[in-house]
Design a protein around this motif. Structure first.
Motif, PDB file in Angstrom:
ATOM      1  N   ALA A   1      67.021  94.397  26.905  1.00  0.00           N
ATOM      2  CA  ALA A   1      66.430  95.465  27.728  1.00  0.00           C
ATOM      3  C   ALA A   1      67.379  95.849  28.868  1.00  0.00           C
ATOM      4  CB  ALA A   1      65.079  95.009  28.285  1.00  0.00           C
ATOM      5  N   VAL A   2      67.983  94.859  29.520  1.00  0.00           N
ATOM      6  CA  VAL A   2      68.912  95.168  30.623  1.00  0.00           C
ATOM      7  C   VAL A   2      70.118  95.943  30.065  1.00  0.00           C
ATOM      8  CG1 VAL A   2      70.418  94.167  32.398  1.00  0.00           C
ATOM      9  CG2 VAL A   2      68.178  93.135  31.948  1.00  0.00           C
ATOM     10  N   THR A   3      70.596  95.525  28.893  1.00  0.00           N
ATOM     11  CA  THR A   3      71.750  96.223  28.279  1.00  0.00           C
ATOM     12  C   THR A   3      71.402  97.691  28.018  1.00  0.00           C
ATOM     13  OG1 THR A   3      72.288  94.157  27.155  1.00  0.00           O
ATOM     14  CG2 THR A   3      73.440  96.118  26.396  1.00  0.00           C
ATOM     15  N   ARG A   4      70.189  97.924  27.462  1.00  0.00           N
ATOM     16  CA  ARG A   4      69.790  99.313  27.152  1.00  0.00           C
ATOM     17  C   ARG A   4      69.813 100.185  28.401  1.00  0.00           C
ATOM     18  NH1 ARG A   4      66.236  97.203  23.545  1.00  0.00           N
ATOM     19  NH2 ARG A   4      64.494  97.201  25.013  1.00  0.00           N
ATOM     20  N   VAL A   5      69.314  99.643  29.516  1.00  0.00           N
ATOM     21  CA  VAL A   5      69.277 100.425  30.763  1.00  0.00           C
ATOM     22  C   VAL A   5      70.707 100.729  31.228  1.00  0.00           C
ATOM     23  CG1 VAL A   5      68.633 100.342  33.205  1.00  0.00           C
ATOM     24  CG2 VAL A   5      67.009  99.554  31.464  1.00  0.00           C
ATOM     25  N   LEU A   6      71.571  99.723  31.200  1.00  0.00           N
ATOM     26  CA  LEU A   6      72.952  99.940  31.669  1.00  0.00           C
ATOM     27  C   LEU A   6      73.686 100.928  30.755  1.00  0.00           C
ATOM     28  CD1 LEU A   6      73.897  96.275  32.701  1.00  0.00           C
ATOM     29  CD2 LEU A   6      73.217  98.160  34.197  1.00  0.00           C
ATOM     30  N   LEU A   7      73.451 100.823  29.450  1.00  0.00           N
ATOM     31  CA  LEU A   7      74.111 101.762  28.509  1.00  0.00           C
ATOM     32  C   LEU A   7      73.634 103.188  28.746  1.00  0.00           C
ATOM     33  CD1 LEU A   7      74.159  99.805  25.121  1.00  0.00           C
ATOM     34  CD2 LEU A   7      76.101 100.337  26.609  1.00  0.00           C
ATOM     35  N   SER A   8      72.364 103.315  29.107  1.00  0.00           N
ATOM     36  CA  SER A   8      71.831 104.652  29.326  1.00  0.00           C
ATOM     37  C   SER A   8      72.493 105.313  30.545  1.00  0.00           C
ATOM     38  CB  SER A   8      70.308 104.545  29.504  1.00  0.00           C
ATOM     39  OG  SER A   8      69.768 105.792  29.752  1.00  0.00           O
ATOM     40  N   LEU A   9      72.840 104.513  31.561  1.00  0.00           N
ATOM     41  CA  LEU A   9      73.545 105.082  32.727  1.00  0.00           C
ATOM     42  C   LEU A   9      74.897 105.656  32.310  1.00  0.00           C
ATOM     43  CD1 LEU A   9      73.004 102.221  35.377  1.00  0.00           C
ATOM     44  CD2 LEU A   9      71.615 104.268  35.014  1.00  0.00           C
ATOM     45  N   ILE A  10      75.517 105.015  31.331  1.00  0.00           N
ATOM     46  CA  ILE A  10      76.866 105.428  30.899  1.00  0.00           C
ATOM     47  C   ILE A  10      76.797 106.626  29.955  1.00  0.00           C
ATOM     48  CG2 ILE A  10      78.952 104.641  29.676  1.00  0.00           C
ATOM     49  CD1 ILE A  10      77.844 101.702  30.345  1.00  0.00           C
ATOM     50  N   ASP A  11      75.759 106.611  29.101  1.00  0.00           N
ATOM     51  CA  ASP A  11      75.640 107.614  28.017  1.00  0.00           C
ATOM     52  C   ASP A  11      75.183 108.983  28.478  1.00  0.00           C
ATOM     53  OD1 ASP A  11      76.286 106.075  25.952  1.00  0.00           O
ATOM     54  OD2 ASP A  11      74.243 105.614  25.304  1.00  0.00           O
ATOM     55  N   SER A  12      74.450 109.008  29.614  1.00  0.00           N
ATOM     56  CA  SER A  12      73.640 110.191  29.886  1.00  0.00           C
ATOM     57  C   SER A  12      74.266 111.303  30.720  1.00  0.00           C
ATOM     58  CB  SER A  12      72.342 109.737  30.569  1.00  0.00           C
ATOM     59  OG  SER A  12      72.648 108.915  31.689  1.00  0.00           O
ATOM     60  N   PRO A  13      75.303 111.060  31.549  1.00  0.00           N
ATOM     61  CA  PRO A  13      75.709 112.135  32.472  1.00  0.00           C
ATOM     62  C   PRO A  13      76.062 113.455  31.792  1.00  0.00           C
ATOM     63  CG  PRO A  13      76.877 110.113  33.002  1.00  0.00           C
ATOM     64  CD  PRO A  13      76.106 109.846  31.754  1.00  0.00           C
ATOM     65  N   ALA A  14      76.700 113.392  30.627  1.00  0.00           N
ATOM     66  CA  ALA A  14      77.107 114.647  29.975  1.00  0.00           C
ATOM     67  C   ALA A  14      76.095 115.084  28.915  1.00  0.00           C
ATOM     68  CB  ALA A  14      78.487 114.463  29.340  1.00  0.00           C
ATOM     69  N   ALA A  15      74.944 114.373  28.832  1.00  0.00           N
ATOM     70  CA  ALA A  15      73.958 114.704  27.797  1.00  0.00           C
ATOM     71  C   ALA A  15      73.039 115.825  28.287  1.00  0.00           C
ATOM     72  CB  ALA A  15      73.147 113.469  27.453  1.00  0.00           C
ATOM     73  N   VAL A  16      72.388 116.470  27.323  1.00  0.00           N
ATOM     74  CA  VAL A  16      71.365 117.446  27.694  1.00  0.00           C
ATOM     75  C   VAL A  16      70.035 116.984  27.113  1.00  0.00           C
ATOM     76  CG1 VAL A  16      72.672 119.573  28.079  1.00  0.00           C
ATOM     77  CG2 VAL A  16      72.230 118.833  25.749  1.00  0.00           C
ATOM     78  N   GLY A  17      68.932 117.380  27.749  1.00  0.00           N
ATOM     79  CA  GLY A  17      67.610 117.064  27.212  1.00  0.00           C
ATOM     80  C   GLY A  17      67.213 115.619  27.424  1.00  0.00           C
ATOM     81  N   PRO A  18      66.494 115.041  26.419  1.00  0.00           N
ATOM     82  CA  PRO A  18      65.885 113.715  26.623  1.00  0.00           C
ATOM     83  C   PRO A  18      66.879 112.616  26.988  1.00  0.00           C
ATOM     84  CG  PRO A  18      65.158 114.712  24.555  1.00  0.00           C
ATOM     85  CD  PRO A  18      66.179 115.617  25.124  1.00  0.00           C
TER      86      PRO A  18
ATOM     87  N   ALA B   1      67.129 100.826  37.329  1.00  0.00           N
ATOM     88  CA  ALA B   1      68.242  99.903  37.601  1.00  0.00           C
ATOM     89  C   ALA B   1      68.416  99.712  39.108  1.00  0.00           C
ATOM     90  CB  ALA B   1      69.529 100.443  36.976  1.00  0.00           C
ATOM     91  N   ASP B   2      68.306 100.807  39.885  1.00  0.00           N
ATOM     92  CA  ASP B   2      68.456 100.691  41.345  1.00  0.00           C
ATOM     93  C   ASP B   2      67.389  99.756  41.914  1.00  0.00           C
ATOM     94  OD1 ASP B   2      70.663 102.309  41.452  1.00  0.00           O
ATOM     95  OD2 ASP B   2      69.638 104.064  42.283  1.00  0.00           O
ATOM     96  N   ARG B   3      66.116  99.940  41.449  1.00  0.00           N
ATOM     97  CA  ARG B   3      65.023  99.077  41.971  1.00  0.00           C
ATOM     98  C   ARG B   3      65.278  97.618  41.600  1.00  0.00           C
ATOM     99  NH1 ARG B   3      61.321 102.884  40.478  1.00  0.00           N
ATOM    100  NH2 ARG B   3      60.725 101.754  38.583  1.00  0.00           N
ATOM    101  N   TRP B   4      65.666  97.404  40.340  1.00  0.00           N
ATOM    102  CA  TRP B   4      65.900  96.050  39.820  1.00  0.00           C
ATOM    103  C   TRP B   4      67.036  95.368  40.591  1.00  0.00           C
ATOM    104  CZ3 TRP B   4      70.399  94.593  36.944  1.00  0.00           C
ATOM    105  CH2 TRP B   4      70.307  93.355  36.280  1.00  0.00           C
ATOM    106  N   ALA B   5      68.137  96.079  40.765  1.00  0.00           N
ATOM    107  CA  ALA B   5      69.300  95.485  41.443  1.00  0.00           C
ATOM    108  C   ALA B   5      68.999  95.280  42.927  1.00  0.00           C
ATOM    109  CB  ALA B   5      70.530  96.379  41.256  1.00  0.00           C
ATOM    110  N   ALA B   6      68.264  96.214  43.558  1.00  0.00           N
ATOM    111  CA  ALA B   6      67.908  96.049  44.983  1.00  0.00           C
ATOM    112  C   ALA B   6      67.045  94.802  45.158  1.00  0.00           C
ATOM    113  CB  ALA B   6      67.186  97.287  45.500  1.00  0.00           C
ATOM    114  N   GLY B   7      66.159  94.537  44.205  1.00  0.00           N
ATOM    115  CA  GLY B   7      65.329  93.321  44.254  1.00  0.00           C
ATOM    116  C   GLY B   7      66.211  92.077  44.268  1.00  0.00           C
ATOM    117  N   HIS B   8      67.262  92.077  43.451  1.00  0.00           N
ATOM    118  CA  HIS B   8      68.163  90.919  43.423  1.00  0.00           C
ATOM    119  C   HIS B   8      68.936  90.781  44.735  1.00  0.00           C
ATOM    120  CE1 HIS B   8      67.304  89.509  39.468  1.00  0.00           C
ATOM    121  NE2 HIS B   8      67.496  90.707  38.950  1.00  0.00           N
TER     122      HIS B   8
END
Ligand code: HEM
Length: 443
Positions: free
Chosen positions: A184-201, A213-220
């Motif tokens: 699950a953590v990997t999926r979130v991190l990959l989505s940060l990398i994959d999405s900037p140039a994407a359109v739509g969903p 990710a920001d909330r999760w990392a701030a908690g740590h």
């Protein structure tokens, strides 16, 4: 089977030839049309194709509805990395900050504040610290290879290596993540990398992943400040870092910086897949790396993978003050893009740039502006990637695992790299099958 030598590079030549009508008329015409869609369709080729067509290393075009200065080549890179001429405040487009970068991180700082924050990252990259990360990753590689060999299934290398690197970097930075949480953590991190140039969903998923990710990392970060459990780790260093004003970073900003270590380390999985693709397409180099234990050979291979394959197409900055270079007027405040991929394929700098030839790096070191897969210039003073050594270490470890610790076959699959996908990846994610421990794991 698809021939990877033909399909593993983004072929821009045909498009260049079609566009070769050249000259100032072209510059003026292109200037008026917004190039966002052409850029999204050809992120690795458009800027250098236009530079060749206009016969200039620098020209303006409209991107994201703004006049944008595009720069390509080593001389342009040297100008781009001069902090008196370019700054980063306000340079990253909103969609990049809402996904890949986050808000308030080192990428967006200038001057003394940047220097102090960058020092934090550089201090995490000592040879001892990098060895620690590689030791963790090596243990995980051996475990995974044994598991693949035991259950005999096909493996999508990109998925597996992304998780492996996620588990390794979380353990290394002191972020507690259980093995069950790793996917699950990997999926979130990959989505940060994959999405900037994407359109739509895909873009919307990237924005949601950034909030999560920001909330999760701030908690740590908050927990690390309250307890001593993170002692001696990168998490402790980031949580305890004080800014130029002497105050600790707000938890949301420290979270962005923690993610600035976790996210790009997982992104190294792309370079591992490109390495596997290059080994597959160049059997003589595979044999050489398998049989010879020569550091220079490994170094040359890794450098050529980083040069040849498409990753981040551009870096962005803003013009700090009016100046003129090569007859082009740089207007204060205008966004500028440095063409990273185009510079790494510039035929004026590289002999036969569209061929994969690691031998070009044997006995030769590139300078800080001709070879810019992770940015150029000085690591401490400028915005060049502080993770270059970690990236190379993890690539070398992975190549060792793929050539010496495991035997496998590469079944028929679609290894093409779509030219519009940034960051790029072969369609199949690189599938391997019939994995066995090489020489019982002792090669
Ligand atoms: C997957 C391989 C990687 C690639 C292709 C890559 C690429 C880049 C690029 C192109 C830049 C921007 C240069 C510029 O703005 O001029 C950058 C900056 C940065 N990278 Fe990497 N990187 C990678 C791995 C890493 C790793 C492993 C880390 C940390 C462990 C890291 C941390 C950073 C940080 C913090 C910055 C911002 C530096 C600054 O603004 O001063 N990167 N990287």
């Amino acid at each position: 089977m698809v021939d990877v030598r033909e399909t593993s590079q983004v072929d821009e030549r045909a498009a260049d030839e079609r566009a070769a009508d050249g000259g100032a008329r072209g510059v003026r015409f292109v200037d008026r049309l917004d190039a966002t869609v052409p850029f999204l369709l050809r992120p690795y080729g458009l800027l250098s194709a236009r530079a060749r067509r206009f016969g200039r290393d620098v020209y303006d075009m409209r991107l994201l509805m703004q006049r944008t200065t595009c720069m390509t080549g080593a001389d342009a890179a040297e100008v781009f990395y001069d902090p008196r001429r370019f700054v980063r405040a306000g340079a990253a487009p909103r969609r990049l900050r809402a996904t890949l970068f986050g808000e308030g991180g080192v990428q967006t700082l200038d001057g003394e504040r940047h220097r102090a924050r960058k020092e934090l990252f550089m201090s995490l990259m000592t040879p001892e610290a990098r060895d620690d990360l590689c030791d963790i990753a090596a243990r995980l590689w051996r475990e995974r290879i044994a598991a693949w060999a035991a259950d005999g299934r096909r493996v999508v290398l990109f998925d597996e290596v992304s998780e492996l690197l996620c588990e390794a970097v979380c353990a290394w930075t002191g972020v507690p993540v259980t093995r069950r949480q790793v996917p699950a953590v990997t999926r979130v991190l990959l989505s940060l990398i994959d999405s900037p140039a994407a359109v739509g969903p895909r873009y919307l998923r990237g924005r949601a992943a950034r909030r999560l990710a920001d909330r999760w990392a701030a908690g740590h970060v908050v927990r690390a400040r309250e307890s001593e459990t993170a002692e001696g780790t990168a998490l402790e260093r980031i949580a305890g870092f004080t800014d130029a004003d002497g105050l600790p970073l707000p938890p949301q900003v420290a979270a962005v910086e923690l993610l600035n270590v976790l996210r790009p380390t997982v992104a190294v999985a792309r370079f591992v897949v490109f390495s596997a693709l290059a080994l597959h397409g160049n059997p003589s180099w595979r044999r050489r790396l398998q049989d010879e234990d020569v550091p220079e050979t490994m170094e040359a291979f890794v450098q050529e993978v980083r040069r040849f394959y498409p990753f981040f197409p551009v870096a962005a900055a803003r013009v700090a003050r009016d100046f003129t270079w090569r007859g082009h007027h740089f207007q204060k405040g205008r966004r500028a893009l440095l063409d990273l991929h185009g510079t790494d394929h510039d035929p004026r700098l590289w002999d036969r740039p569209e061929q994969f030839r690691p031998e070009r790096f044997l006995g030769w070191e590139p300078d800080a502006y001709s070879f810019v897969p992770q940015g150029g210039g000085d690591h401490y003073e400028g915005h060049r990637c502080p993770g270059e050594w970690v990236t190379k270490d993890l690539m070398k470890l992975s190549i060792t695992a793929l050539t010496r610790w495991a035997d496998y076959t590469v079944p028929a699959q679609d290894l093409r790299i779509p030219p519009w996908s940034a960051p790029a990846l072969p369609k199949s994610g690189f599938v391997i099958a019939q994995v066995r421990l090489a020489n019982g794991g002792e090669r």
